[in-house]
Design an enzyme around this catalytic site. Sequence first.
Site, short mmCIF file in Angstrom:
data_model
loop_
_atom_site.label_atom_id
_atom_site.label_comp_id
_atom_site.label_asym_id
_atom_site.label_seq_id
_atom_site.Cartn_x
_atom_site.Cartn_y
_atom_site.Cartn_z
N ALA A 45 -29.66 -29.12 34.03
CA ALA A 45 -29.63 -27.67 33.91
C ALA A 45 -30.71 -27.03 34.80
O ALA A 45 -30.80 -27.36 35.97
CB ALA A 45 -29.77 -27.28 32.44
N SER A 46 -31.53 -26.16 34.24
CA SER A 46 -32.44 -25.37 35.08
C SER A 46 -33.58 -26.16 35.72
O SER A 46 -34.28 -25.64 36.59
CB SER A 46 -33.02 -24.20 34.28
OG SER A 46 -32.05 -23.19 34.15
N ILE A 47 -33.78 -27.40 35.30
CA ILE A 47 -34.73 -28.25 36.03
C ILE A 47 -34.25 -28.45 37.46
O ILE A 47 -35.04 -28.72 38.37
CB ILE A 47 -34.93 -29.59 35.30
CG1 ILE A 47 -35.45 -29.35 33.88
CG2 ILE A 47 -35.92 -30.49 36.05
CD1 ILE A 47 -35.48 -30.62 33.02
N LYS A 49 -33.64 -26.27 39.47
CA LYS A 49 -34.33 -25.31 40.33
C LYS A 49 -35.45 -25.96 41.12
O LYS A 49 -35.80 -25.52 42.23
CB LYS A 49 -34.85 -24.14 39.50
CG LYS A 49 -33.75 -23.26 38.91
CD LYS A 49 -34.31 -22.16 38.03
CE LYS A 49 -33.22 -21.19 37.59
NZ LYS A 49 -32.21 -21.79 36.69
#
Length: 312
Positions: A45-47, A49
């Site tokens: 998921a947002s890791i 980024k």
Amino acid sequence: MSIFSHDRGVLLLARGDELLVDRVAGVADEVTGAPCTSATRFQIASISKQMAAVAVLLLAERGTLRLTDPVVRWLPDPPPAWSGITLHHLLTHTSGLGHWEEHPAVDLVAPAEPDELLAAFAAVPPLFRPGAAWHYSSPGYVLLARTVERVTGRPYAEFLAEEVFAPLGMTDSFAGSGAGRPDVAVGHEGGRPVPSWDLATVSMGAGDVWCTGADLLTWLDVPRRGRLLGPSSVAAMIAPHAPTGRPGEAYGYGFFVGPLAGRRAVHHSGDNGGYKAFAAWLPEEDQRLVLLSNQAEVNPMAVTSVLDRATA
């Protein structure tokens, strides 16, 4: 040391190069009964980024872009309202662009044509002028991934595979759709499988990467050991560029920087439909912590109790 709802996922804790906790539990797919193993890939998921930030920093080191570049230089038909937004603003969530809740017209599950997705982002006015405040924005990181594609002339997922994952030995990691891939965990909510978000376009750069627990632990060696990037880029990545409004916390490039379980840490959580993730490095104790789960009910921040027990 059970922090998994229904015991589903992977938990790793290392101090230095010693693995203190190595736990794998539950099923990767409720329908087939396939178990989670050390080879199971989860959506981080947002890791993800952090991978986008590293890709941009690599290109900056090579001189093919600058962090001060306006993003409109690299995007097709950008709106005038984005003219003051730089890559630095996107990296630090200070661009003024909204998060998914500010873009209700964007369907996170359905595939989208890339330029139509940008048009959907552009249809919502920025929340503030660039640099004036902090507001978490996954769409901003989608723009960063598009920038990588425009600068390199290569698909973003291919750039990550060849220029980021391969040099680090993260051979089990990839970006984009998991369809047809082996050892891929299915996201679950309420014990039932849920459809994956679209990772090929809608979440590209913002939440599109799949990793094993071991690969994500290796990933934390980018800030920890200065792998892949030069010292100045690593320092910029984990510098406290933008206060988030929470006590003692700021955002770097793809990392939150601030206290975790009462200690200084660089970290990030992830939350895609049916998946939860968390990764952290605590420099003073040289601890690395990774949680990956394909169960929506997991609370990623519960892993701080593992850190407390490890130092008790």
